[in-house]
Design an enzyme around this catalytic site. Structure first.
Site, PDB file in Angstrom:
ATOM      1  CG  HIS A   1     132.388 -64.404 -17.019  1.00  0.00           C
ATOM      2  ND1 HIS A   1     133.629 -63.876 -16.748  1.00  0.00           N
ATOM      3  CD2 HIS A   1     132.132 -64.056 -18.313  1.00  0.00           C
ATOM      4  CE1 HIS A   1     134.103 -63.250 -17.813  1.00  0.00           C
ATOM      5  NE2 HIS A   1     133.202 -63.344 -18.778  1.00  0.00           N
ATOM      6  CB  ILE A   2     126.239 -66.656 -18.111  1.00  0.00           C
ATOM      7  CG1 ILE A   2     125.330 -65.827 -17.184  1.00  0.00           C
ATOM      8  CG2 ILE A   2     126.744 -67.910 -17.406  1.00  0.00           C
ATOM      9  CD1 ILE A   2     123.991 -66.472 -16.895  1.00  0.00           C
ATOM     10  N   GLY A   3     127.585 -63.592 -19.659  1.00  0.00           N
ATOM     11  CA  GLY A   3     127.119 -62.519 -20.543  1.00  0.00           C
ATOM     12  C   GLY A   3     126.910 -62.974 -21.977  1.00  0.00           C
ATOM     13  CB  SER A   4     129.103 -64.004 -24.588  1.00  0.00           C
ATOM     14  OG  SER A   4     130.080 -64.738 -23.869  1.00  0.00           O
TER      15      SER A   4
ATOM     16  CD  GLU B   1     134.825 -64.059 -13.588  1.00  0.00           C
ATOM     17  OE1 GLU B   1     134.926 -64.687 -14.667  1.00  0.00           O
ATOM     18  OE2 GLU B   1     134.331 -62.954 -13.504  1.00  0.00           O
TER      19      GLU B   1
ATOM     20  CB  ALA C   1     133.126 -55.082 -18.222  1.00  0.00           C
ATOM     21  NE  ARG C   2     137.594 -60.292 -19.023  1.00  0.00           N
ATOM     22  CZ  ARG C   2     136.720 -60.768 -19.929  1.00  0.00           C
ATOM     23  NH1 ARG C   2     135.419 -60.670 -19.695  1.00  0.00           N
ATOM     24  NH2 ARG C   2     137.143 -61.351 -21.031  1.00  0.00           N
TER      25      ARG C   2
ATOM     26  CG  ASP D   1     127.892 -62.179 -16.075  1.00  0.00           C
ATOM     27  OD1 ASP D   1     127.457 -63.247 -15.596  1.00  0.00           O
ATOM     28  OD2 ASP D   1     128.395 -62.109 -17.214  1.00  0.00           O
TER      29      ASP D   1
HETATM   30  C1  DGY Z   1     134.413 -62.229 -23.479  1.00  0.00           C
HETATM   31  O1  DGY Z   1     134.154 -62.488 -24.646  1.00  0.00           O
HETATM   32  O2  DGY Z   1     135.362 -61.529 -23.143  1.00  0.00           O
HETATM   33  C2  DGY Z   1     133.531 -62.841 -22.440  1.00  0.00           C
HETATM   34  O3  DGY Z   1     133.820 -62.376 -21.187  1.00  0.00           O
HETATM   35  C3  DGY Z   1     133.619 -64.351 -22.481  1.00  0.00           C
HETATM   36  O4  DGY Z   1     134.921 -64.752 -22.411  1.00  0.00           O
END
Ligand code: DGY
Length: 321
Positions: free
Chosen positions: A287-290, A269, A239-240, A264
């Site tokens: 940070h590649i979730g999406s 970052e 998430a964050r 992630d």
């Molecule tokens: C989001 O959509 O918040 C992802 O972390 C990519 O920025």
């Protein structure tokens, strides 16, 4: 001359997104794809009516105070909006939108990957084979934590949390969740609601964070709360980074309280936390979730849908302020 709105595309978006954007708008595009400095953001705000921004562009009070009145909308290419001071932007009459829904499946995939990778010692195993150092096997070798049938705690049962629950059901996990509100039974699908985080933590063999980063959620996973989890539990965060007290997490891993973590997201970052590097029981991604092709197209199109609605004088579907 043209009366088409002028927009700034602050990072390198997908080809399909850029094609549609340049078809419909006058576009200034950050082809260098480097994060912009505050001065660059301010300079752009004098030249454009709207911005497609990513979470790498920070709109805090200091920057908002210097934005030109020409800028009327920030259409984020992200679901998270913690990089934007939403009330501050509203006070300047700047509309803000995000891209919910379209990235939930991709992010849920990464959450699953983090959970499995952390539990089954993916970092260590991959390094051994890749480096040629794998010279031994025994039933006692690289024994990890089984995921199937275990209890999964989900913090924040929104769109991504629900996808994670769906994925985890495929592993026959028992789903528990904490959310501001209890969900209707058809969405819960048997998941067990906890009205407090403190009630959820002791049953979370695996804990996956899916809540937004706000003042209230900063450092929610601190030392005290990590201590409430079962011994040998695994923490997952896509998430964050700010949700986790990283020093406390290291302590919990060092003491053996937690078996592993899958991350992630990091407080800093890009870059992450150098202190995590020596810990092979932390499975980390940048940070590649999406970050899938389909999802990048869908996020770009969703941001453009919001811009289209705004410049047509309508309320954008994903208004957040
Ligand atoms: C989001 O959509 O918040 C992802 O972390 C990519 O920025």
């Amino acid at each position: 001359m043209t009366d088409r709105p002028v927009i700034w595309i602050s990072r390198r978006l997908s080809d399909a997104t850029l094609a549609r954007a340049t078809r419909d708008y006058e576009c200034l595009i950050n082809h260098e794809d480097q994060p912009s400095t505050p001065d660059q953001i301010i300079a752009m705000s004098h030249r454009v009516d709207g911005i497609i921004a990513c979470h790498s562009e920070i709109f805090d009070a200091e920057i908002i105070g210097r934005l030109a009145p020409r800028l009327r909308i920030i259409a984020n290419h992200s679901v998270g909006t913690d990089h934007c001071d939403l009330p501050g932007l509203r006070a300047r009459n700047i509309t803000v939108t995000n891209t919910p829904d379209v990235l939930s499946d991709a992010t849920g995939e990464i959450a699953l990957l983090l959970m499995l990778g952390a539990a089954r010692r993916a970092v260590e195993g991959e390094r051994l084979v890749r480096s040629g150092a794998w010279d031994f096997w025994s039933p006692a070798f690289m024994v990890g934590k089984q995921v199937t049938g275990q209890r999964l705690g989900i913090v924040g049962m929104g769109r991504v949390g629900q996808v994670m629950a769906r994925n985890a059901r495929g592993l026959n996990m028992e789903i528990h969740y904490h959310n501001q509100r209890r969900l209707p039974a058809e969405i819960e699908q048997g998941a067990i609601y906890h009205s407090t985080l403190e009630s959820l933590l002791p049953v979370a063999d695996f804990l996956s964070l899916h809540c937004p980063a706000t003042d209230k959620t900063t450092g929610i996973m601190n030392g005290e709360r990590l201590a409430m989890m079962p011994d040998g539990a695994v923490l997952i965060n896509c998430a964050r980074g700010t949700l986790v007290d990283e020093a406390a997490l290291l302590q919990a891993l060092n003491s053996g309280k937690l078996a592993a973590a899958g991350l992630d997201c990091f407080v800093d970052e890009p870059g992450g936390n150098p202190a995590f590097a020596v810990h092979e029981n932390i499975f980390m991604l940048p940070h590649i979730g999406s970050a899938t092709r389909a999802t990048r197209d869908a996020m770009g199109f969703r941001a453009l849908d919001n811009l289209d609605a705004f410049f047509a004088g309508k309320t954008p579907g994903d208004l957040v302020n």
